[in-house]
Write a protein that holds these residues in place. Structure first.
Motif, PDB file in Angstrom:
ATOM      1  N   UNK A 172       0.824  -1.214   0.000  1.00 21.96           N
ATOM      2  CA  UNK A 172       0.000   0.000   0.000  1.00 21.96           C
ATOM      3  C   UNK A 172       0.854   1.258   0.000  1.00 21.96           C
ATOM      4  N   UNK A 173       1.917   1.264   0.801  1.00 22.79           N
ATOM      5  CA  UNK A 173       2.834   2.390   0.819  1.00 22.79           C
ATOM      6  C   UNK A 173       3.441   2.590  -0.574  1.00 22.79           C
ATOM      7  N   UNK A 174       3.859   1.507  -1.197  1.00 31.28           N
ATOM      8  CA  UNK A 174       4.499   1.576  -2.506  1.00 31.28           C
ATOM      9  C   UNK A 174       3.536   2.077  -3.582  1.00 31.28           C
ATOM     10  N   UNK A 199      19.653   7.606  -1.485  1.00 29.70           N
ATOM     11  CA  UNK A 199      18.877   6.490  -0.973  1.00 29.70           C
ATOM     12  C   UNK A 199      17.965   6.971   0.156  1.00 29.70           C
ATOM     13  N   UNK A 200      16.693   6.571   0.091  1.00 27.19           N
ATOM     14  CA  UNK A 200      15.722   6.850   1.143  1.00 27.19           C
ATOM     15  C   UNK A 200      15.125   5.516   1.563  1.00 27.19           C
ATOM     16  N   UNK A 201      15.131   5.237   2.865  1.00 23.66           N
ATOM     17  CA  UNK A 201      14.496   4.024   3.394  1.00 23.66           C
ATOM     18  C   UNK A 201      13.354   4.452   4.307  1.00 23.66           C
ATOM     19  N   UNK A 202      12.248   3.733   4.229  1.00 28.95           N
ATOM     20  CA  UNK A 202      11.053   4.136   4.974  1.00 28.95           C
ATOM     21  C   UNK A 202      10.817   3.330   6.243  1.00 28.95           C
ATOM     22  N   UNK A 203      11.559   2.259   6.460  1.00 30.02           N
ATOM     23  CA  UNK A 203      11.273   1.354   7.564  1.00 30.02           C
ATOM     24  C   UNK A 203      11.840   1.786   8.896  1.00 30.02           C
ATOM     25  N   UNK A 236       3.160   8.645   8.858  1.00 31.83           N
ATOM     26  CA  UNK A 236       4.162   9.713   8.911  1.00 31.83           C
ATOM     27  C   UNK A 236       5.299   9.433   7.934  1.00 31.83           C
ATOM     28  N   UNK A 237       5.662   8.178   7.814  1.00 38.06           N
ATOM     29  CA  UNK A 237       6.729   7.805   6.891  1.00 38.06           C
ATOM     30  C   UNK A 237       6.331   8.125   5.450  1.00 38.06           C
ATOM     31  N   UNK A 238       5.109   7.754   5.091  1.00 36.53           N
ATOM     32  CA  UNK A 238       4.602   8.066   3.755  1.00 36.53           C
ATOM     33  C   UNK A 238       4.580   9.574   3.534  1.00 36.53           C
ATOM     34  N   UNK A 239       4.066  10.312   4.503  1.00 35.02           N
ATOM     35  CA  UNK A 239       3.985  11.765   4.375  1.00 35.02           C
ATOM     36  C   UNK A 239       5.370  12.390   4.247  1.00 35.02           C
ATOM     37  N   UNK A 297       6.800  12.599  14.540  1.00 33.10           N
ATOM     38  CA  UNK A 297       7.058  11.335  13.840  1.00 33.10           C
ATOM     39  C   UNK A 297       7.969  11.548  12.626  1.00 33.10           C
ATOM     40  N   UNK A 298       7.686  12.544  11.791  1.00 36.10           N
ATOM     41  CA  UNK A 298       8.565  12.815  10.649  1.00 36.10           C
ATOM     42  C   UNK A 298       9.921  13.321  11.143  1.00 36.10           C
TER      43      UNK A 298
END
Length: 182
Positions: A18-20, A107-111, A142-145, A174-175
Motif C-alpha cells: 500500500x505504501x508503494x 537512498x531513502x528508506x522508509x522502515x 508519517x513515513x509516507x507523508x 514522527x517525521x
C-alpha cells in the motif's frame, strides 16, 4: 513526450504494497519516472543495491519494514535459496557492504530503525550520495507523508536535498525521526 525531471527506483519489501502504490502514484503525478521492483527474495535486493537490476536512477526508495537497523526480507525455505544468496530474513550493514554499489544515487528508506548509524555508514562506503531513514520506530502514515513532502520539495520546488529534508522532517514529531546522512 518530455523527459521526466527525476528517475526513481522504488524497491518494495514484504507487506509494504500500500505504501508503494501510494508513493508510485503521487511521484508519477509529480512528474517523476518510477521503476518498481518487488523484492521476493534476498537476491532481488542484492540486484537493486548492486546496480545489476536497478534502472538508472537519481533516487532509490527502499520501502521495507526494518528492525534493529536491518531490512526485513521474506523468509524462504532453505531449499529455495540459490547458491551465494544471503540466507537470512534480515539484511544489514554487513550485507550492504558486501553487495551495494550506489555511486550517484540518493537512498531513502522508509522502515523503522533503518536510520541506524552502521547502516548509514555502510551505504556511504558504497558511494551513496546521501541516505535518509528514520532512527526509531516510525508511524507508517508519517513515513509516507515524509517521503511525499521530501520529494515534492525536490521535484516541484527545486529544493536542495538538505532543504527538502528539513521541510519534510519539520512536519511533526514522527517525521522528525528521519535523519539525513551525507
Amino acid at each position: 513526450m518530455s523527459e521526466p525531471n527525476m528517475r526513481i527506483t522504488l524497491a518494495v519489501g514484504p507487506n509494504c504494497e500500500l505504501e508503494a502504490f501510494s508513493l508510485r502514484s503521487v511521484l508519477e503525478y509529480y512528474g517523476a519516472r518510477v521503476h518498481m521492483h518487488w523484492i521476493g527474495r534476498p537476491n532481488d535486493l542484492v540486484g537493486i543495491l548492486s546496480g545489476k537490476t536497478r534502472d538508472k536512477s537519481d533516487y532509490l526508495i527502499l520501502c521495507f519494514h526494518g528492525e534493529e537497523g536491518q531490512f526485513i526480507l521474506p523468509e524462504l525455505a532453505e531449499d529455495v535459496y540459490v547458491e551465494n544468496e544471503p540466507r537470512s530474513c534480515y539484511f544489514g550493514a554487513e550485507d550492504v557492504l558486501q553487495h551495494a554499489h550506489l555511486e550517484g544515487v540518493h537512498v531513502v528508506a522508509t522502515g523503522c530503525t533503518l536510520g541506524d548509524k552502521k547502516l548509514a555508514e555502510a551505504l556511504k562506503l558504497c558511494k551513496a550520495e546521501s541516505y535518509i531513514a528514520p532512527k526509531d520506530y516510525v508511524d507508517g502514515n508519517a513515513s509516507l507523508l515524509f517521503v511525499l513532502m521530501f520529494m515534492y520539495e525536490l521535484i516541484n520546488n527545486s529544493s536542495t536535498t538538505r532543504t527538502a529534508f528539513e521541510r519534510a522532517q519539520a512536519i511533526d514529531d514522527e517525521t522528525g525521526l528521519y535523519q539525513l546522512f551525507f
